[in-house]
Write an enzyme that holds these catalytic residues in place. Structure first.
Site, PDB file in Angstrom:
ATOM      1  N   GLU A  64       0.812  -1.222   0.000  1.00 26.95           N
ATOM      2  CA  GLU A  64       0.000   0.000   0.000  1.00 26.95           C
ATOM      3  C   GLU A  64       0.841   1.265   0.000  1.00 26.95           C
ATOM      4  OE1 GLU A  64      -0.501  -2.630   1.881  1.00 26.95           O
ATOM      5  OE2 GLU A  64      -2.588  -3.245   1.725  1.00 26.95           O
ATOM      6  N   HIS A 111     -10.329  -4.581  10.798  1.00 25.56           N
ATOM      7  CA  HIS A 111     -11.062  -4.637   9.527  1.00 25.56           C
ATOM      8  C   HIS A 111     -12.369  -3.854   9.589  1.00 25.56           C
ATOM      9  CE1 HIS A 111      -8.220  -7.485   7.971  1.00 25.56           C
ATOM     10  NE2 HIS A 111      -8.917  -7.662   6.861  1.00 25.56           N
TER      11      HIS A 111
END
Lengths: 347, 323
Positions: free
Chosen positions: A82, A151
């Site tokens: 990322e 998450h």
């Protein structure tokens, strides 16, 4: 419990919004998919990247099979990197393209912070506008199914803090398409934070390509007694709360800011002028976040309009628990908004 | 590959120009009119000049905090650079960037990051843009051995190799990150020298010999333009001055005794002058004339910078967003 069981597939509340009177009823993912498909068709500079954008799940359906129509050069999977890939997207934007970089979850954006905050968001200012960065980052807040602490984070407060970064949080299928198309047309970095719960909704979406301007909020329901500002999926919860409150004789006005930076301050302040009371509902933590900033707006620019203290409905300042009983206790919704408004209006 | 004498003389002139600018900054820095943390590249001129000599004007570079040399070697405007050091409105970043954030889009210099390693993915993205637009441009990224500590180098190289991007990764190994020697931070040589050549063309060159740097850069550029993928060029060089600011930092004692003197014997600028004289490509009079011309150009640039207006408070909020 799979996502499909957490929230039934439902139609969006009928907001009676002018722009939503036309079009077909599409689910939320299909609206995003259509925005991407049209942007890819209309502008050769646009491309879509991200982990799994070309896999069978296709980012909850938002990107499914776009690579088959537009080619793997323009819709491609990325390494799980990322940090670099955010910089690669920003660099490609500097080089004249319009990348849309998809992330499954905002949690992964922590790895992208250096390139997003230190680089993309500063490049225009640092070089006096010599180089523009028309970059779109997209991420979707998770919730339920035991997603747990890494998450399910709603990180809009962190990104709201960053000058040079536009921040968008749609709640309807119409806006999801229009704001994404506006973000892609924008010459500056834009972060779109979606919410997994929105993906269970269907709304009216015109087939044509259109944009919803960044910085323009929406009035979802008119009222006179209290203003409820609902961010992202909390806009839906706020509307449901307002319907319930109407049965109790309380007329709540519901606002959906749609984009947080720029924030439609006029919409909020003019509503406050009417109602004199403000409840801010956010899907994120309370401390130092979006709800705090909107409350500060009321204090700084609307104090003489307020008849009562500002109240906030947010998640507690805790990591998200996995277990469903704890999860249920963790997330606020329409019930908490109703209770808060009733307390606020108690004579 | 042989370099024509005229080209070698031009490379020398560019290196000397970078050197003299650094020295001019040093000589004036104590006046505190340049209120910006300068990171001088004295001793590293051959890397910037050798790499940029292999590039076209429309190729991209991505620079870093020690970027005066990259900027000038790529053809960046000198008065705009000096004005930026003085934080003037006429500076290349209109007083918003300072020494660490130079830009000149006319020559493919799209900016420089002062986050160590920060420019590596950006330059990789520029390579991706060249590829996707069907351009035969390349992107060259300058970074130091400190940036080679960062994981983002691995991530970026992985993508560049995967997609065979036209990117040239230029590691300027100047031996130090601030005061920390490379040997205290790396377990040995860069792991990227061990990659199969068809995935990554790697080279380790004497970064103080501009001919060697140029030769490696030309191979890398040819490979990139042919769509054959990225290259990794490690240029061994030496940071003759401290990490930031002006003057020697030998008194701090972190460098081994005699190390600076040893590298002075390998000075890229004076070394090339000697070679040019020995080969008869230049004589002392020509060298002096060249130096004089550079001095006059620098005089003009400094006069321009100091006479330029400072940005006013009314300019503070401009350019946050591209309009």
């Amino acid at each position: 419990m799979p996502w499909t069981k957490i929230k039934a597939e439902v139609n969006e509340p009928d907001y009676g919004h002018a722009g939503e009177g036309e079009g077909r009823r599409l689910d939320y993912a299909a609206a995003i998919h259509e925005a991407l498909d049209q942007a890819l068709s209309l502008d050769p500079r646009v491309f879509v990247m991200g982990q799994g954008v070309d896999d069978p799940a296709g980012m909850f359906g938002s990107t499914r099979d776009l690579h088959l129509k537009h080619g793997r050069e323009r819709v491609f999977d990325t390494p799980l990197a990322e940090t670099a890939l955010t910089g690669v997207a920003a660099g490609a934007a500097m080089g004249g393209l319009r990348p849309v970089y998809f992330h499954n979850r905002p949690d992964f954006l922590f790895l992208a912070m250096d390139q997003l905050v230190n680089h993309a968001a500063k490049w225009s200012y640092m070089f006096a506008g010599a180089v523009k960065v028309p970059l779109v980052l997209w991420a979707c807040i998770g919730r339920g199914w035991g997603s747990a602490a890494q998450h399910s984070q709603a990180l809009q407060g962190l990104f709201f803090h960053v000058p040079g970064l536009k921040l968008v949080m749609p709640s309807t299928a119409f806006d999801a398409k229009g704001l994404l198309m506006a973000a892609i047309a924008e010459d500056n970095p834009v972060l779109i934070i979606e919410h997994r719960m929105n993906f269970r909704q269907k709304g009216l979406v015109p087939e044509r390509a259109y944009t919803v301007p960044l910085g323009k909020g929406a009035l979802r329901r008119a009222g006179t007694d209290v203003t409820i500002v609902g961010v992202s999926q909390m806009a839906t919860e706020a509307y449901l709360a307002a319907e319930e409150l109407a049965g109790l004789g309380i007329q709540a006005e519901v606002l959906d800011p749609r984009s947080l930076r720029p924030l439609d301050e006029d919409l909020i302040l003019s509503s406050l002028a009417k109602t004199g009371r403000l409840v801010v509902a956010d899907s994120a933590w309370k401390t130092g976040g979006v709800s705090a900033e909107i409350a500060a707006l009321a204090a700084e620019k609307g104090l003489d309009l307020l008849k009562a203290p500002v109240r906030r409905v947010c998640c507690p300042d805790l990591p998200t628990p996995a277990g469903y009983t704890l999860e249920q206790a963790y997330y606020p919704g329409a019930a908490q908004i109703v209770a808060t408004v009733r307390e606020l209006l108690r004579p | 590959m042989s370099i024509s004498s005229a080209r070698l003389v031009d490379l020398y002139r560019q290196m000397l120009r970078i050197r003299r600018l650094q020295e001019r900054i040093e000589s004036e820095y104590h006046l505190d009119e340049m209120k910006t943390p300068v990171h001088l590249c004295i001793g590293q001129e051959a890397v910037a000049v050798g790499v940029c000599a292999a590039l076209r004007s429309d190729d991209y570079i991505m620079s870093n905090h020690r970027g005066h040399g990259h900027y000038l070697a790529k053809g960046g405007d000198l008065p705009s650079l000096v004005a930026e050091l003085f934080c003037r409105s006429t500076g290349c970043s209109q007083g918003r960037g300072g020494s660490m954030h130079l830009v000149d889009t006319r020559v493919g210099h799209l900016g420089s990051s002062s986050i160590v390693g920060g420019g590596i993915p950006l330059g990789t993205g520029l390579g991706l843009a060249c590829r996707m637009q069907g351009l035969d441009r390349v992107s060259a990224i300058f970074f130091g051995d400190g940036a080679a500590d960062e994981g983002v180098l691995y991530e970026s190289l992985n993508l560049a190799m995967l997609k065979k991007l036209p990117v040239i990764y230029v590691l300027e190994n100047n031996q130090y990150s601030v005061c920390s020697p490379v040997g205290a931070r790396h377990s040995g040589g860069s792991v990227f020298h061990g990659v199969e050549p068809d995935r990554l063309l790697s080279a380790k060159v004497d970064g103080n010999q501009v001919e060697e740097v140029l030769a490696a850069a030309e191979r890398a550029v040819a490979r990139a333009r042919a769509g054959e993928g990225p290259s990794f060029i490690e240029c061994l060089t030496y940071r003759m001055r401290g990490h930031a600011g002006a003057g020697s930092d030998a008194h701090l004692g972190y460098r081994p005794e005699g190390e600076i003197a040893c590298w002075e014997q390998r000075d890229p600028v004076t070394g090339l002058a000697e070679r040019l004289l020995t080969a008869g490509h230049l004589d002392h009079a020509a060298l002096a004339a060249m130096d004089q011309a550079i001095a006059e150009e620098l005089d003009q640039a400094f006069i321009f910078a100091k006479a330029s207006p400072l940005p006013g408070a009314e300019e503070l909020g401009l350019h946050l967003f591209s309009e």
